[in-house]
Design an enzyme around this catalytic site. Structure first.
Site, short mmCIF file in Angstrom:
data_model
loop_
_atom_site.label_atom_id
_atom_site.label_comp_id
_atom_site.label_asym_id
_atom_site.label_seq_id
_atom_site.Cartn_x
_atom_site.Cartn_y
_atom_site.Cartn_z
N GLY A 1 0.97 -1.23 0.10
CA GLY A 1 0.05 0.07 -0.02
C GLY A 1 0.74 1.32 0.17
O GLY A 1 1.93 1.21 0.24
N ASP A 2 0.26 2.38 -0.30
CA ASP A 2 0.86 3.52 -0.20
C ASP A 2 0.68 4.24 1.39
O ASP A 2 -0.02 3.58 2.01
CB ASP A 2 0.74 4.74 -1.14
N TRP A 3 1.58 5.16 1.68
CA TRP A 3 1.63 5.58 2.91
C TRP A 3 0.32 5.86 3.64
O TRP A 3 -0.48 6.75 3.16
CB TRP A 3 2.38 6.77 3.08
N GLY B 1 -2.38 4.35 3.18
CA GLY B 1 -3.56 4.20 1.91
C GLY B 1 -4.59 3.18 2.65
O GLY B 1 -5.86 3.37 2.01
#
Ligand code: BGC
Length: 725
Positions: free
Chosen positions: A280-282, A284
């Site tokens: 995932g992104d930060w 997310g």
């Protein structure tokens, strides 16, 4: 710390077993809590405060970045001692001794900084992109980094979006090929070697379409455009063996990417056969709550793991809820096992079990810029410069008379490194001022860099003025969007005053995006686009202006006429009523402005001229499994050496869905001495015309197609070919 690393007790340490067997042996030993631990990535792990968490196997990876928009924030650097201390808790203090995976955004260099990715795309040079990624990996591993979040492959068509600076431009083929080269550079021939980093293709997918060019905004895009455009560079790097893929912050037509089962699980993993880690992104996963599709973190964790997201970056949702979600039966153990298998596979493939610790720097690994890394940085910067206009004033004579260097970037170092520089240092940068002083000594006049009235008055006393204008590095990157494409406030006014004095004027523009440069092109005798060139900014610019190196970059993004013209890209599809040609301003699409861009995709000048021979085709007919060769001889007809980037565009003339009027399919870099000729040869296959149709089925149409070969998307020779049945 009582555990042992003996392969006898830990059979997954036996290196003569295959990675898959080792993963299986390890997975069999893991408790549910330990499995969930592997899926949890936190930021900036602390070896003391987090010792207990690490020793109970509660964490799989740590990301070293200063914050959620780390691309523009500096931190204290990676502390390899801290990494080793944290790793020791994992390897020697945890039950199974699974090493932690340390990540950091090594985007366009580490300590030595190469041009921003958009500038690297302007080189169109795969070997160079690979070499820079390789050198960056060499430097980063010394600091204990094992995983980088690059390359960024978001098709970028909206220059308002600050993240276009991190991208490889608007063409799926250019971005895909350069991205694959970067993956090979980061991961090396052997990803388990001490000098290799795991790469990560991001942000999957469609992030470049964020509404209004506003970072993190929503995306509305049809499946067909996704398939035929945005997914393509990701497919290229998956085929090149990228070890991980990061989900994008955005939603696609209402479905957030962190919960997008169709795209993550069905397309990326099942259809493409991707065996790596989806991270995932930060924050997310947690943001699914903010996006209003999850009731709470528990629900968010459930949706994300069902969608196929293997590792949760910094939201803590998996760590807090995944175990209980499995126990309650809402998440099947198989789903967790699949995620953990991928994470362990990546760790084993990177050789982390054999080399968990940061090694002491050796002669081969020198963290500060070295002569070799500087030479590479200078070559990369020189190759990325794009000459946008020149009435003959460039190259400057070795003795140009009194040269005034002015503008806000005169003695800047840090400002020219570009976005996403966590470890490069401003003091390592050779500034433009330093490079010009070294060349010209007393003949150089400099103003105070404030671009003030005093500076303007100095123009009167100079024989030629070089003005350094444009964007500071902090004006682009994550969460750095702009609503106009103008130069920063005031700069154009000063340029107008300078130009009003009627003396020769060269403008160098620094930027992380296409800007509206129409007015600058009108005012200046020559304009050189320098992007953010990195550690060797000054020398590369001086080399180009004085003609030691001829500018050789070409635009990887269209430069539109204004913000009001967005979106526009080189792969426009045909409308029922075609946009009238640029030569027909009366019937343009807008009443109040010309429609066509100021500078087309692929554009860039040299200090010499090139002549193209008529196009040659080995055949005009191509069997479904055949290849034809399209070739053209290019001659340097000027008096200086130069590089021509010969570009091949294709168009399927009748297709099931509308297809681009022109789409970049291939290119060739030709370095030619004065008078020399070379042949650019392009093998063309039907697959280059393939696309997804109305039913999302991949197909290649028999029938007519067009090839165009030329120096940019708006010029070239066109020929007709046909795919036979
Ligand atoms: C960015 C990613 C980056 C991550 C980790 C996020 O804010 O969107 O591109 O890799 O932070 O630093």
């Amino acid at each position: 710390m009582t555990n042992t690393n003996a392969p006898g007790e830990r059979p997954w340490l036996k290196t003569d077993l295959s990675v898959e067997d080792r993963v299986g042996l390890l997975l069999d030993q893991m408790t549910l809590a330990e499995k969930v631990g592997q899926t949890h990535q936190s930021a900036n792990i602390d070896p003391e405060a987090d010792a207990d968490l690490i020793e109970r196997g509660g964490i799989g990876s740590s990301l070293y970045a200063s914050g959620a928009t780390g691309g523009n924030e500096r931190d204290g650097g990676v502390l390899s001692d801290a990494i080793n201390a944290a790793q020791r808790h994992a390897v020697e203090g945890s039950r199974l001794g699974i090493p932690l995976l340390f990540a950091r955004d090594v985007i366009h260099g580490h300590r030595t900084v190469y041009p921003i990715p958009l500038a690297m795309a302007a080189t169109w040079d795969e070997e160079l992109a690979l070499a820079c990624a390789r050198m960056a990996a060499n430097e980063a591993v010394v600091d204990g980094v094992a995983w980088t979040f690059a390359p960024m492959l978001d098709i970028s068509e909206d220059p308002r979006w600050g993240r276009v600076a991190e991208s490889l431009g608007e063409s799926p083929v250019l971005a895909g090929r350069l991205g694959a080269a970067m993956v090979k550079g980061f991961q090396g021939e052997d990803p388990s070697a001490a000098t290799s980093l795991g790469a990560c293709a991001k942000h999957f997918v469609g992030y470049g379409l964020a509404a209004g060019g506003r970072d993190y905004d929503t995306v509305s895009v049809g499946q067909n455009t996704l398939r035929n455009l945005h997914l393509r560079p990701f497919k290229s790097v998956v085929d090149a063996g990228v070890m991980s893929v990061m989900a994008a912050f955005i939603d696609i037509d209402g479905v957030p990417m962190h919960a997008h089962r169709h795209l993550l699980r069905e397309v990326l993993k099942d259809e493409w056969g991707f065996k790596g880690v989806v991270v995932g992104d930060w924050g997310g996963v947690g943001q699914l709550v903010d996006q209003g599709v999850a009731t709470d973190l528990r629900d968010a964790a459930s949706q994300a793991i069902h969608a196929g997201l293997d590792m949760d970056m910094c939201s803590g949702a998996y760590a807090a809820h995944l175990e209980e979600l499995v126990q309650s039966g809402e998440v099947g153990m198989g789903m967790v096992d699949d995620a953990v298998r991928r994470i362990l596979r990546m760790k084993l493939s990177l050789g982390l079990f054999e080399r968990p610790y940061v090694e002491a720097p050796t002669a081969a690994f020198i963290p500060a810029p070295t002569p070799a890394s500087r030479e590479l940085a200078r070559d990369a910067a020189a190759s990325s410069l794009v000459l946008l206009s020149n009435n003959g004033i460039l190259p400057l004579a070795a003795d140009p008379g009194r040269l005034l260097l002015t503008g806000p970037f005169l003695d800047e170092g840090d400002a020219l490194l570009g976005t996403w520089v966590l470890d490069g240092r401003g003091e390592d940068v050779a500034s433009p001022g330093a490079a010009f002083r070294a060349r010209l000594g007393d003949q150089l006049m400099v103003d105070d860099g404030r671009f003030s009235d005093v500076g303007i008055s100095m123009v009167r006393h100079a024989d030629v003025t070089v003005a350094l204008v444009g964007e500071h590095r902090s004006r682009s990157g994550e969460d750095r969007c702009i609503s106009t494409l103008d130069l920063p406030a005031g700069q154009l006014d000063v340029l107008r005053e300078i130009a009003g004095l009627g003396k020769p004027l060269v403008v160098v523009v620094f930027s992380g995006r296409p800007l509206d440069l129409g007015p600058v092109l009108e005012l200046a005798d020559a304009v050189l686009l320098a992007w953010h060139p990195g550690t060797e900014s000054g020398p590369a610019i001086a080399d180009a202006l004085f003609g030691d190196v001829a500018p050789r970059g070409r635009l990887p993004m269209t430069f539109p006429r204004s913000v009001g013209h967005l979106p526009w890209s080189s792969h426009q599809r045909p409308a029922g009523r075609p946009i009238p040609a640029a030569s027909d301003p009366v019937h343009g699409r807008y009443l109040d402005a010309l429609t066509q861009p100021v500078l087309p995709f692929g554009f860039g000048l040299s200090y010499t001229t090139f002549e193209y021979s008529p196009l040659t085709l080995s055949s005009t007919e191509m069997a479904p499994d055949g290849t034809i060769e399209v070739s053209v001889m290019v001659t340097n007809t000027g008096s200086r050496a130069g590089r021509e980037i010969v570009q091949l565009y294709l168009r399927d003339l009748v297709s099931d869905v509308t297809r681009p009027l022109q789409e970049l399919a291939d290119w060739a870099l030709l370095d030619l001495e004065p008078g020399a000729s070379a042949v650019a040869r392009f093998p063309v296959t039907p697959a280059q015309l393939g696309y997804y149709d109305r039913t999302m089925t991949y197909r290649i149409d028999p029938g007519d197609a067009e090839v165009m070969v030329g120096p940019d998307v708006s010029h070239g020779q066109v020929a007709r070919i046909a795919v036979t049945t």
